[in-house]
Design a protein around this motif. Structure first.
Motif, short mmCIF file in Angstrom:
data_model
loop_
_atom_site.label_atom_id
_atom_site.label_comp_id
_atom_site.label_asym_id
_atom_site.label_seq_id
_atom_site.Cartn_x
_atom_site.Cartn_y
_atom_site.Cartn_z
N ALA A 23 -62.52 51.40 24.08
CA ALA A 23 -63.01 51.98 25.29
C ALA A 23 -62.20 51.29 26.39
O ALA A 23 -62.24 52.11 27.72
N ILE A 24 -61.54 50.20 26.12
CA ILE A 24 -60.82 49.76 27.38
C ILE A 24 -59.40 50.43 27.33
O ILE A 24 -58.95 50.66 28.38
N THR A 25 -58.83 50.76 26.36
CA THR A 25 -57.21 50.87 26.15
C THR A 25 -57.04 52.47 25.97
O THR A 25 -56.12 52.66 26.52
N VAL A 26 -57.95 53.23 25.43
CA VAL A 26 -57.52 54.84 25.34
C VAL A 26 -58.17 55.26 26.47
O VAL A 26 -59.47 55.33 26.82
N PRO A 27 -57.27 56.09 27.19
CA PRO A 27 -57.91 57.13 28.33
C PRO A 27 -58.94 58.02 27.95
O PRO A 27 -58.75 58.52 26.64
N VAL A 28 -59.59 58.12 28.93
CA VAL A 28 -60.53 59.38 28.74
C VAL A 28 -59.85 60.53 28.51
O VAL A 28 -58.81 61.01 28.54
N ALA A 29 -60.66 61.49 27.55
CA ALA A 29 -59.95 62.95 27.25
C ALA A 29 -59.49 63.59 28.25
O ALA A 29 -58.34 64.51 28.13
N GLN A 30 -59.90 63.54 29.53
CA GLN A 30 -59.36 64.23 30.52
C GLN A 30 -57.84 63.67 31.11
O GLN A 30 -57.33 64.67 31.36
N PHE A 31 -57.65 62.47 30.56
CA PHE A 31 -56.14 62.19 31.09
C PHE A 31 -55.40 61.68 30.05
O PHE A 31 -54.19 61.01 30.18
N ARG A 32 -55.64 62.39 28.90
CA ARG A 32 -54.81 62.11 27.68
C ARG A 32 -53.53 63.06 27.54
O ARG A 32 -53.64 64.19 28.08
N THR A 33 -52.64 62.75 27.18
CA THR A 33 -51.30 63.52 27.07
C THR A 33 -51.50 64.33 25.76
O THR A 33 -50.58 65.30 25.66
N GLY A 34 -52.32 64.19 24.88
CA GLY A 34 -52.30 64.85 23.42
C GLY A 34 -51.62 64.18 22.27
O GLY A 34 -51.24 65.00 21.37
N SER A 35 -50.83 63.16 22.36
CA SER A 35 -49.89 62.87 21.55
C SER A 35 -50.35 61.29 21.10
O SER A 35 -51.48 60.68 21.42
N TYR A 36 -49.57 60.72 20.11
CA TYR A 36 -50.00 59.36 19.68
C TYR A 36 -49.84 58.48 20.70
O TYR A 36 -50.52 57.33 20.68
N VAL A 37 -49.12 58.76 21.82
CA VAL A 37 -48.88 57.74 22.87
C VAL A 37 -50.02 57.06 23.36
O VAL A 37 -50.16 56.05 23.94
N ASP A 38 -51.13 58.14 23.38
CA ASP A 38 -52.55 57.62 23.98
C ASP A 38 -53.08 56.45 23.09
O ASP A 38 -53.77 55.78 24.01
N PHE A 39 -52.73 56.25 22.07
CA PHE A 39 -53.36 55.22 21.25
C PHE A 39 -52.41 54.11 21.04
O PHE A 39 -53.04 53.10 20.25
N LEU A 40 -51.23 53.98 21.27
CA LEU A 40 -50.51 52.97 21.41
C LEU A 40 -50.94 51.73 21.97
O LEU A 40 -50.88 50.61 21.21
N PRO A 41 -51.46 51.70 23.03
CA PRO A 41 -52.16 50.30 23.56
C PRO A 41 -53.18 49.92 22.78
O PRO A 41 -53.58 48.76 22.43
N PHE A 42 -53.95 50.97 22.26
CA PHE A 42 -55.12 50.64 21.16
C PHE A 42 -54.42 49.77 20.13
O PHE A 42 -55.12 48.69 19.61
N ALA A 43 -53.59 50.27 19.50
CA ALA A 43 -52.70 49.84 18.24
C ALA A 43 -52.44 48.67 18.54
O ALA A 43 -52.31 47.50 17.69
N GLY A 44 -51.60 48.30 19.89
CA GLY A 44 -50.97 47.20 20.18
C GLY A 44 -51.85 45.98 20.45
O GLY A 44 -51.29 44.92 20.52
N THR A 45 -53.11 46.43 20.63
CA THR A 45 -54.24 45.45 21.01
C THR A 45 -54.87 45.09 19.78
O THR A 45 -55.36 43.75 19.48
N VAL A 46 -55.35 45.71 18.80
CA VAL A 46 -55.98 45.44 17.62
C VAL A 46 -55.26 44.76 16.62
O VAL A 46 -55.62 43.81 15.97
N PHE A 47 -53.97 45.17 16.51
CA PHE A 47 -53.24 44.60 15.52
C PHE A 47 -53.17 43.09 15.66
O PHE A 47 -53.39 42.51 14.69
N PRO A 48 -52.77 42.38 16.83
CA PRO A 48 -52.43 41.00 16.79
C PRO A 48 -53.85 40.31 16.62
O PRO A 48 -53.91 39.22 16.01
N ILE A 49 -55.19 41.06 16.98
CA ILE A 49 -56.25 40.41 16.68
C ILE A 49 -56.93 40.36 15.33
O ILE A 49 -57.06 39.29 14.76
#
Length: 162
Positions: A23-49
């Motif tokens: 909920a914090i890192t992935v932008p809402v659907a209105q502001f997404r680019t439609g590629s995997y780049v939208d989920f990179l901050p999510f993966a970069g935050t989940v992986f270290p934890i």
């Protein structure tokens, strides 16, 4: 019943940080680019934890050198909290060194939020490692007809009788 409740709480504790970070890192659907780049901050935050919890438990298990059945859930919880905290400290130090080499200042690399990274890593790591400890507690064998559980006492333990 207690084991089922431990499993339910464990799944909630392991899954809740995922929902929060999503909920914090992935932008809402209105502001997404439609590629995997939208989920990179999510993966970069989940992986270290989650990786830090796994790393902390693996380092503790390798350091102690005992079988999984003899590890206590409290030990797993402590190791699971120290793992993400250590990963957060290494991240801050790495960002500082990167800033020192590229911008000429250690402070430019870490910015003004350097303290929040290890704190949130330890906080989310505590939630996840509490879930892992509860899951481990629920998977331990039950004392039955075969005798007591491993690690529940023995000839070297005090019985509590006088």
């Amino acid at each position: 019943m207690i084991r089922f409740l431990a499993f339910v709480v464990a799944v909630a504790l392991i899954g809740y940080p995922l929902v929060l970070i999503y909920a914090i890192t992935v932008p809402v659907a209105q502001f997404r680019t439609g590629s995997y780049v939208d989920f990179l901050p999510f993966a970069g935050t989940v992986f270290p934890i989650y990786g830090g919890v796994l790393l902390g438990v693996a380092v503790h298990w390798a350091r102690v050198g005992r079988a999984w059945q003899r590890l206590r859930p409290v030990e797993l919880f402590k190791a699971g909290v120290w793992g993400p905290f250590a990963v957060g400290v290494v991240f801050v130090a790495g960002a500082g060194v990167h800033g020192l080499t590229t911008q000429g200042s250690f402070e430019e690399g870490i910015g003004n939020l350097w303290g929040l990274v290890p704190i949130f890593a330890a906080l989310f790591g505590a939630l996840v490692s509490a879930g892992v400890a509860l899951l481990f507690h629920g998977l331990r064998p039950v004392a039955g007809a075969g005798g007591p559980m491993i690690g529940s006492g023995g000839p070297g333990m005090r019985s509590g009788r006088s």
